[in-house]
Design a protein around this motif. Structure first.
Motif, PDB file in Angstrom:
ATOM      1  N   LYS A  57       0.911  -1.129  -0.089  1.00 13.44           N
ATOM      2  CA  LYS A  57       0.074  -0.095  -0.138  1.00 13.44           C
ATOM      3  C   LYS A  57       0.696   1.317  -0.016  1.00 13.44           C
ATOM      4  O   LYS A  57       0.536   2.267  -0.455  1.00 13.44           O
ATOM      5  CB  LYS A  57      -0.929   0.021   1.129  1.00 13.44           C
ATOM      6  CG  LYS A  57      -1.915   1.079   1.207  1.00 13.44           C
ATOM      7  CD  LYS A  57      -3.154   0.738   2.299  1.00 13.44           C
ATOM      8  CE  LYS A  57      -4.321   1.494   2.327  1.00 13.44           C
ATOM      9  NZ  LYS A  57      -5.357   1.246   2.747  1.00 13.44           N
ATOM     10  N   LEU A  58       1.999   1.198   0.792  1.00 19.03           N
ATOM     11  CA  LEU A  58       2.875   2.442   0.819  1.00 19.03           C
ATOM     12  C   LEU A  58       3.350   2.804  -0.519  1.00 19.03           C
ATOM     13  O   LEU A  58       3.584   3.904  -0.857  1.00 19.03           O
ATOM     14  CB  LEU A  58       3.958   2.064   2.030  1.00 19.03           C
ATOM     15  CG  LEU A  58       3.778   1.971   3.334  1.00 19.03           C
ATOM     16  CD1 LEU A  58       4.817   1.582   4.143  1.00 19.03           C
ATOM     17  CD2 LEU A  58       2.992   3.169   3.904  1.00 19.03           C
ATOM     18  N   LEU A  59       3.992   1.669  -1.275  1.00 20.06           N
ATOM     19  CA  LEU A  59       4.593   1.642  -2.364  1.00 20.06           C
ATOM     20  C   LEU A  59       3.575   2.426  -3.502  1.00 20.06           C
ATOM     21  O   LEU A  59       3.851   3.379  -4.086  1.00 20.06           O
ATOM     22  CB  LEU A  59       5.142   0.283  -3.052  1.00 20.06           C
ATOM     23  CG  LEU A  59       5.918   0.210  -3.967  1.00 20.06           C
ATOM     24  CD1 LEU A  59       7.365   1.069  -3.553  1.00 20.06           C
ATOM     25  CD2 LEU A  59       6.411  -1.060  -4.575  1.00 20.06           C
ATOM     26  N   PHE A  60       2.313   1.867  -3.458  1.00 24.99           N
ATOM     27  CA  PHE A  60       1.141   2.217  -4.379  1.00 24.99           C
ATOM     28  C   PHE A  60       0.995   3.566  -4.028  1.00 24.99           C
ATOM     29  O   PHE A  60       0.904   4.545  -5.047  1.00 24.99           O
ATOM     30  CB  PHE A  60       0.024   1.369  -4.054  1.00 24.99           C
ATOM     31  CG  PHE A  60      -1.274   1.853  -5.034  1.00 24.99           C
ATOM     32  CD1 PHE A  60      -1.255   1.775  -6.253  1.00 24.99           C
ATOM     33  CD2 PHE A  60      -2.098   2.790  -4.460  1.00 24.99           C
ATOM     34  CE1 PHE A  60      -2.279   1.911  -7.108  1.00 24.99           C
ATOM     35  CE2 PHE A  60      -3.149   3.218  -5.119  1.00 24.99           C
ATOM     36  CZ  PHE A  60      -3.395   2.829  -6.263  1.00 24.99           C
ATOM     37  N   ASN A  61       0.858   4.025  -2.751  1.00 26.05           N
ATOM     38  CA  ASN A  61       0.384   5.222  -2.191  1.00 26.05           C
ATOM     39  C   ASN A  61       1.600   6.524  -2.714  1.00 26.05           C
ATOM     40  O   ASN A  61       1.336   7.595  -3.203  1.00 26.05           O
ATOM     41  CB  ASN A  61       0.587   5.725  -1.102  1.00 26.05           C
ATOM     42  CG  ASN A  61      -1.112   4.923  -0.363  1.00 26.05           C
ATOM     43  OD1 ASN A  61      -2.017   4.483  -1.236  1.00 26.05           O
ATOM     44  ND2 ASN A  61      -1.194   4.954   0.627  1.00 26.05           N
ATOM     45  N   THR A  62       2.747   5.935  -2.704  1.00 26.67           N
ATOM     46  CA  THR A  62       3.733   6.877  -3.225  1.00 26.67           C
ATOM     47  C   THR A  62       4.016   7.022  -4.560  1.00 26.67           C
ATOM     48  O   THR A  62       4.078   8.119  -4.919  1.00 26.67           O
ATOM     49  CB  THR A  62       5.146   6.108  -2.403  1.00 26.67           C
ATOM     50  OG1 THR A  62       5.367   5.727  -1.311  1.00 26.67           O
ATOM     51  CG2 THR A  62       6.547   7.226  -2.823  1.00 26.67           C
TER      52      THR A  62
END
Lengths: 464, 296
Positions: free
Chosen positions: B70-75
């Motif tokens: 999720k962090l990767l996607f959000n970034t």
């Protein structure tokens, strides 16, 4: 021209030497028999002139009475962003203040000195309350000393409660005794005033922290230790019911504010400015409402945490002091003397304690803070100071005592904080709360199941 | 030979002494933290103290964290929205500045003004503009126009664009000045020639202005990607990563690892992962820069 060249070389060398001298100038402690003790949390002369004056007077008096001890004021206040860097850089004040929530981090990291011998020598060790001792002691020693502590209560805006018909004639709020009653009162406030009935923090791990208390009152234990291995223990109906309670406050009863991402500061602001009627808050936050947000003293009420379906617990928080891990025995003893004589951290009721306690209470009154709320004792029942302090607060109470009587007269059981990866758990629970408050169709059971799995997989498994 | 070396060393010692402060600064401020950061990412740590070698354990833990995808996607989502919302705004502002005849100085100051504000103040200001009840300015406008009020930063689907918007407001003025400087270097005769050939405003921009700012705009694109990829302060101040981690970024997670969870080794491992991803963008950046300098 050559002269100029020589001059440049000379200037360059002087500059470099000056730089090197600056780099290598240490701040070593001098051992001339004197003890120089740096004390953190020192008030800033411009921001808090009255408190600064009190502290400067205390310093002058203390140094006069204790030749050989020099107090070195340090304005650094505990801050998670700078603490570790200062601790590793050995630049913490010799005596610094911190919060209960940071105790584990400080002890585990070895950032505070063992003060057990000094506490025994001063006769304090046996007088520390047992539940406090559990927090600050391990097999190796005692690493902090609580200076003040609080339990969580229910902050009230009495103007809104009065409009909703929830204040007795003598000023005693008809505060909710159970979580179900909390819904009733909140609904009445919203219906009759159009304002928010209840506000609950959801960010900065505060929502998760408060939610653990709600969970305990629903019968949840968030983690258990089985044969030395930690297991997440909240994927159950009780925890789902606790989360559903929060969700219903928003979607079924519509008593929460429209804004969902709120921290304790925002809660204080909303209660102080008459936008919200009730919210969980430690007693210290009442001061924030009064001083920072100019809430009227007569509008403040404070009660105890409403009971859940299975239990009736509250949270314990507070402030404590630590000595930096570089502090010497002499510095620790000087620090305990400073705490005893100048800050009233002392289990023995003597003239000094009375003087500093009265000074603090008077300062609170002058600065518009509330006086009269009686919280938990640091020292056990062998100490008279709690009794004295309670009487002093009653005597100097600057509000209608009935406004805060419910809190003072109903002391709840304190549930210990989750022992393992507490901040990480709070973060996970924050996310669950945010989801149920922003998504009407959120599935509480699925959220709790995922949070428990993440707690186990991302954190506990690494601790086992 | 020895005498020669001594004589050379004697001659150059002043030079070395003069650059010594800079070397020390670069070492302490740039090289040492980066090298230590990478070393910490392979270490078992207690607070900021190394207690052993962890191999790739920290990396495995960071990547296996259920929040990582999720962090990767959000970034990437932050980066995407910053390009969609924020990339063209400075170019447009620069063109407007360049084309303005009256009030140019006033408009230039207005354009740059948000950049002069501290980042924290900007985020707080927009936080209150976005306030989801009737006291938020945007909701006041919406309700005056007869629309329902909206939850803005609490909408998990749109929270990232809403955070990117104030970033654009804050940052585009300064970038616009670079574009403006580039446009100022365009020979006015080219515009005049285009006008004589019957080119209108849009055509003049397309055939005269754009070719002059094409190289610099490519550099700013890469710089923007690098800058936004490590986004931290904005979500920290406006949403703390919420609701339900919808605005959490890799940068914010490094902060949480280091300062909330007290696990700097994980923060360092995640930073190294971010560094590797950004390396690709940086290589691209240097290639672009080289191309730019070759063309100049």
């Amino acid at each position: 021209m050559k002269k100029m060249g020589n001059l440049s070389k000379f200037v360059a060398r002087v500059l470099v030497l000056a730089l090197a001298a600056g780099c290598f100038t240490g701040c070593g402690k001098q051992d001339d028999g004197n003890v120089e003790l740096s004390v953190g949390n020192w008030p800033n002369a411009e921001a808090e002139p009255k408190r600064y004056e009190i502290y400067e007077n205390r310093k002058a008096e203390f140094e006069a009475n204790n030749p050989g001890i020099v107090i070195k004021p340090d304005e650094w206040k505990y801050d998670v962003q700078t603490f570790l860097a200062k601790a590793e850089g050995k630049t913490l004040p010799d005596l610094y203040y911190t919060h209960f929530t940071e105790i584990k981090k400080i002890i585990d990291g070895g950032y505070s000195a063992n003060i057990k011998d000094a506490l025994v020598k001063f006769g304090y060790y046996d007088k520390i309350d047992e539940k406090m001792l559990k927090l600050i002691e391990n097999k190796k020693g005692v690493f902090l000393l609580p200076t003040s502590c609080y339990t969580l209560g229910l902050a009230l805006n009495l103007d809104l409660l009065e409009k909703a018909g929830y204040v007795e004639e003598d000023g005693t709020p008809k505060a909710p005794k159970t979580l179900d009653e909390l819904v009733e009162v909140a609904k009445a406030v919203t219906e009759k005033t159009g304002k928010v009935g209840f506000i609950f923090p959801t960010t900065n791990n505060q929502g998760g922290w408060y939610f653990t208390m709600l969970g305990w009152n629903y019968g949840v234990e968030f983690a258990k230790n089985v044969d030395g291995k930690w297991q997440a223990n909240f994927d159950n109906d009780d925890c789902v019911a606790a989360l559903q309670y929060i969700k219903d406050l928003k979607w079924k009863y519509n008593v929460l504010p429209e804004t969902t991402l709120v921290d304790q500061n925002e809660c204080n602001k909303q209660i102080a400015s008459g936008l919200a009627a009730m919210g969980f808050a430690p007693a210290g936050q009442l001061g924030q409402m009064l001083v920072n947000y100019k809430m009227n003293l007569d509008s403040v009420g404070y009660s105890y945490i409403p009971a859940g379906p299975k239990n009736h617990y509250t949270l314990l928080g507070g402030a404590c002091i630590a000595f930096s891990n570089t502090a010497t025995e002499k510095e620790i003893e000087a620090g305990l003397k400073w705490l005893r004589d100048a800050e009233g951290v002392n289990p023995d009721l003597d003239d000094n304690y009375k003087k500093t306690a009265e000074e603090s209470v008077n300062h609170s009154i002058e600065s518009g803070n509330i006086v009269g709320v009686i919280d938990t004792a640091i020292w056990n029942d062998k100490s008279d100071v709690f009794k004295y302090r309670s009487e002093l607060h009653k005597e100097k109470c600057n509000v209608n005592y009935n406004h805060i009587r419910l809190f003072n007269e109903n002391k709840l059981d304190i549930h210990p904080e989750v022992e393992i990866c507490a901040q990480e758990l709070y973060g996970l629970l924050d996310a669950c709360i945010q989801e149920v408050l922003t998504n009407e169709n959120a599935d509480c059971k699925a959220l709790i199941k995922k949070a428990a799995e993440d707690y186990q997989r991302n954190f506990l498994d690494y601790e086992n | 030979m020895k005498d020669n070396f001594k004589s050379n060393a004697k001659k150059s010692i002043s030079g070395w002494l003069l650059i010594l402060p800079s070397i020390l600064c670069v070492y302490f401020m740039i090289v040492r933290p980066q090298v230590l950061g990478i070393a910490y990412s392979f270490a078992k740590m207690k607070g900021f103290r190394i207690i052993g070698f962890a191999g790739l354990d920290n990396y495995v833990r960071v990547v296996k964290d259920s929040l990582f995808p999720k962090l990767l996607f959000n970034t990437f989502s932050y980066t995407f929205w910053s390009i969609i919302i924020g990339y063209f705004v400075p170019i447009l502002l620069a063109i407007v500045l360049n084309e303005m005849v009256h009030f140019r100085n006033g408009f230039r100051i207005m354009t740059y003004f948000p950049a002069a504000l501290p980042g924290v103040a900007v985020m707080m200001l927009w936080y209150f503009l976005y306030y989801p009840d009737a006291s938020g300015l945007f909701n006041m406008i919406l309700t005056k126009l007869g629309f329902k009020s909206y939850i803005w930063l609490q909408d998990p689907k749109w929270v990232i664009p809403w955070i990117v918007l104030p970033m654009t407001w804050h940052g585009s003025g300064a970038t616009a000045l670079y574009y403006f400087a580039a446009l100022q270097s365009v020979n006015r005769e080219l515009y005049e020639a285009a006008m004589m050939d019957g080119a209108g405003f849009i055509r003049r921009i397309r055939v005269v202005a754009f070719p002059h700012i094409a190289s610099i705009s490519l550099l700013f694109l890469v710089k923007q990607i690098i800058g936004v990829f490590s986004i931290l302060e904005q979500p920290l101040q406006m949403t703390d990563g919420g609701p339900n981690n919808a605005s959490m970024s890799l940068g914010l997670q490094t902060y949480k690892y280091a300062f909330v969870q007290n696990k700097p080794q994980l923060a360092m491992a995640l930073s190294v992962i971010m560094f590797l991803i950004l390396c690709i963008a940086t290589i691209f950046y240097f290639k672009m820069e080289k191309k730019l300098s070759d063309n100049m």
